[in-house]
Enzyme design. Structure first.
Site, PDB file in Angstrom:
ATOM      1  N   LEU A 320       0.848  -1.198   0.000  1.00 43.08           N
ATOM      2  CA  LEU A 320       0.000   0.000   0.000  1.00 43.08           C
ATOM      3  C   LEU A 320       0.881   1.244   0.000  1.00 43.08           C
ATOM      4  CD1 LEU A 320      -2.361  -1.309   2.798  1.00 43.08           C
ATOM      5  CD2 LEU A 320      -2.921  -1.208   0.364  1.00 43.08           C
ATOM      6  N   GLN A 373       8.198  -5.088  -3.496  1.00 44.88           N
ATOM      7  CA  GLN A 373       7.509  -4.851  -4.765  1.00 44.88           C
ATOM      8  C   GLN A 373       8.210  -3.758  -5.548  1.00 44.88           C
ATOM      9  OE1 GLN A 373       3.636  -2.694  -5.326  1.00 44.88           O
ATOM     10  NE2 GLN A 373       2.854  -4.742  -5.764  1.00 44.88           N
ATOM     11  N   CYS A 404      -0.814  -1.128 -10.739  1.00 43.77           N
ATOM     12  CA  CYS A 404      -0.970   0.245 -10.262  1.00 43.77           C
ATOM     13  C   CYS A 404      -1.748   1.069 -11.286  1.00 43.77           C
ATOM     14  CB  CYS A 404       0.399   0.877 -10.001  1.00 43.77           C
ATOM     15  SG  CYS A 404       0.313   2.593  -9.452  1.00 43.77           S
ATOM     16  N   HIS A 475      -6.285  -8.405  -8.545  1.00 48.55           N
ATOM     17  CA  HIS A 475      -7.305  -7.475  -8.065  1.00 48.55           C
ATOM     18  C   HIS A 475      -8.400  -7.437  -9.120  1.00 48.55           C
ATOM     19  CE1 HIS A 475      -8.361  -3.119  -6.592  1.00 48.55           C
ATOM     20  NE2 HIS A 475      -9.343  -3.977  -6.450  1.00 48.55           N
ATOM     21  N   GLY A 507      -9.974  -8.064  -3.428  1.00 48.30           N
ATOM     22  CA  GLY A 507     -11.074  -7.180  -3.794  1.00 48.30           C
ATOM     23  C   GLY A 507     -12.252  -7.285  -2.845  1.00 48.30           C
TER      24      GLY A 507
END
Length: 667
Positions: A320, A373, A404, A475, A507
């Site tokens: 995040l 990441q 992203c 996602h 999700g």
């Protein structure tokens, strides 16, 4: 640029531009100027004016030494400006009055204005069909996409909000004061031996201005480290003497910061030998010669033996940006998350040695399964960054960010923009697998738009095992959806059947009943939790124990206290570290205040979902619970002041994130 708009085009014929634009011949124009202004015809006999009039357009442009080719109409205005100046100089030398010069200027302006009306109407020449040179077109297109989306105006987006919050920290008077004091006296608490030192050495004056200490013990004094690296600047300096007498054990943090020598090598400082890559050049050459060309008889590359990681039945905290920092991850580990991952790091900045980017890779000792990441769009940068991570950092796996949705990342071919370029995506996956002995995973979205869902399903997920990918997280939204609409878990189920590798679904995971239903319906191996973990980090406890945890307000306040304590340990205990901790807490609180306590819900708790907007004002069972649920940023600042002391004067916080994915208000 204003003059360029008056241009008529680049294909104008220089020989007759006066005739076409002004509607008059050269002689007629000279007579008109002489008639209107009463200027002597001898002005054009001046040698300088003659030299200007006799130049060809090529000579004129060459003398201007301008790197960008000018339009012919631009040349005309420059040409007339030269004439005007020559006329003014001639009048001055002959004793002419300033009125004559002004009259000449106005005449020229009238002629030009009339020319514009004749050519384009309305006083401007139409330049809409003119083709811009390639260099200028590239320069203008760099920032044109956002301007078009904003209707031709620069859009003030989220980055500006974040920048405003950061600038407040840098302008804090206490932070500026700490930067102006002598390091030897205030940090090392020694005498300054430099007679030419211009920094402040007045301890009494500094202590009078220093704010009150925070309600924590200094996190840096332990049995292995009996001194604090901030000295008198530490906002917990009052606890130093007590802690030094009986130092605690402390919790070590694995610092992932480049050594000074490696930083200089990556930043290519003068006189420093560049960093010596061992595996990256071989990987880059192999990908270029075999993977890019698609050779059928390619020799297998000696891929290092990979470490084994079990991705089955795990709870995975998503990487995040901004909020997924080390103190936040420590809170989530305390509530039972199994796998953590750092914030997204840009591979090119890692290769260039940016310490701010390397700081994202720090790992706490409690993070037993930890991933790093990266986002990249080039094979060489990917190979070098992964080799650096393997040597310099501590990680159990590497995750490629291919989901992203931020525009600036997609425009550069990273994030959700990478899988759209299938060939480049395949090359980068092979590069990441061959460059390190760490397992490589990929985080994906369904596609850029709804039309690409089927393409990703048939072309990409079936190839992951062949490419050597150890696992993938999906996602279930497209890039255009961002976080709107519900996640499509049926799509996750179809992709799970195609991909023969560990599959992680993501999700709308907000309660344990939803999570179990998603997992049983799709057959995914593990669950990736993102916004649900931000709003309520105790969600991992709910998922493991399969309960609806009605967390008391006192425990929620204790989470904030622990976060502030971990923040001072991570970002520093001086005033700058305190304000940095405050800013990251406020970013987190802009999400966490959306939590609706289970005890206040008048229907079954599993009905609570993330896409439903919470009430505009929640009156809790106590004043503290009401304060924790307040949507006002001023109340968030009050919460930070409980543990970090008073905020600086005129301090205000602008939320960086705003929820725009709510389906309907809940009354």
């Amino acid at each position: 640029e204003r003059e360029r708009e008056r241009g008529e085009g680049r294909d104008c014929d220089w020989a007759n531009w006066r005739t076409r634009v002004l509607g008059k011949g050269v002689g007629a124009m000279d007579e008109k100027i002489e008639e209107r202004e009463g200027m002597s015809a001898g002005i054009y006999d001046h040698p300088k004016v003659k030299a200007i009039m006799e130049r060809t357009p090529e000579e004129f442009l060459q003398r201007l030494e301008c790197p960008v080719k000018k339009t012919n109409i631009d040349v005309k205005y420059m040409y007339e400006e030269r004439i005007r100046r020559s006329e003014a100089q001639k009048c001055d030398s002959q004793g002419g009055t300033s009125e004559a010069v002004e009259g000449g200027n106005s005449s020229l302006g009238t002629s030009v204005e009339a020319a514009g009306e004749t050519a384009g109407g309305g006083g401007r020449v139409d330049d809409s069909t003119a083709e811009e040179p390639e260099t200028k077109r590239r320069r203008l297109n760099d920032g044109s996409a956002k301007a078009e989306r904003a209707g031709g105006k620069k859009k003030r987006g989220k980055a500006n909000r974040n920048k405003a919050n950061i600038l407040q920290n840098k302008r804090d008077p206490m932070v500026i004061l700490e930067q102006s004091v002598c390091r030897h006296v205030f940090r090392d608490e020694k005498e300054c031996g430099d007679p030419n030192c211009k920094a402040s050495h007045d301890k009494e004056a500094f202590l009078l201005k220093k704010p009150a200490d925070v309600p924590f013990d200094c996190p840096f004094i332990t049995k292995t480290n009996p001194t604090c690296r901030f000295g008198l600047l530490c906002r917990a300096h009052g606890s130093h003497e007590r802690l030094q007498a009986d130092p605690p054990e402390g919790t070590p943090v694995v610092q992932q910061v480049l050594s000074f020598d490696t930083k200089l090598q990556l930043q290519r400082r003068k006189g420093v030998v560049r960093y010596n890559y061992e595996a990256a050049p071989k990987v880059i050459a192999y990908v270029k010669d075999h993977i890019s060309k698609g050779s059928a008889d390619m020799t297998p590359f000696p891929v290092p033996e990979k470490k084994k990681i079990d991705f089955t039945n795990k709870l995975y905290l998503a990487p995040l940006t901004t909020i997924g920092n080390l103190p936040f991850r420590r809170i989530c580990k305390e509530y039972g998350v199994d796998i953590t991952c750092c914030e997204m790091a840009v591979a090119s900045k890692l290769v260039e040695g940016h310490l701010s980017e390397w700081a994202l890779l720090k790992r706490h000792a409690s993070e037993d399964v930890f991933g790093i990441q990266i986002a990249s769009s080039f094979v060489d940068v990917t190979a070098k960054s992964i080799e650096l991570i393997t040597k310099e950092a501590s990680a159990d796996f590497i995750d490629l960010n291919c989901g992203c949705p931020i525009d600036i990342m997609v425009e550069k071919g990273m994030g959700a923009g990478l899988p759209k370029r299938y060939k480049r995506f395949r090359e980068i996956c092979h590069t990441a697998v061959m460059a390190s002995d760490l397992p490589v995973t990929v985080k994906m979205r369904m596609g850029d738009t709804e039309d690409e869902r089927t393409k990703y399903e048939t072309q990409i997920y079936a190839k992951f095992k062949e490419w050597g990918i150890a696992g993938t997280a999906l996602h279930a939204r497209t890039r255009q959806q961002r976080y709107s609409r519900l996640a499509d878990w049926d799509y996750i189920g179809r992709c799970r059947k195609i991909a023969h590798i560990p599959f992680i679904g993501n999700g709308d995971i907000y309660n344990w009943q939803q999570a179990m239903e998603y997992k049983e319906r799709t057959g995914v191996d593990s669950l990736l939790v993102a916004r649900g973990g931000i709003i309520k980090p105790w969600i991992f406890k709910e998922l493991k124990e399969q309960i609806h945890y009605d967390i008391p307000a006192s425990e929620r306040l204790d989470i904030i206290r622990r976060f502030c304590m971990y923040g001072l340990e991570h970002w520093g205990s001086d005033s700058r570290g305190v304000e940095t901790t405050r800013r990251f807490f406020l970013d987190w609180q802009s999400f966490m205040h959306r939590y609706v306590p289970v005890g206040l819900v008048d229907r079954h708790p599993e009905g609570l979902q993330m896409h439903l907007r919470p009430p505009s004002r929640i009156v809790g069972r106590s004043d503290l619970e009401t304060l924790l649920s307040s949507p006002a940023s001023s109340d968030w600042i009050k919460l930070s002041e409980m543990f970090l002391g008073p905020a600086p004067a005129k301090f205000e916080f602008i939320p960086k994130h705003k929820g725009n994915a709510y389906a309907a208000p809940v009354l």
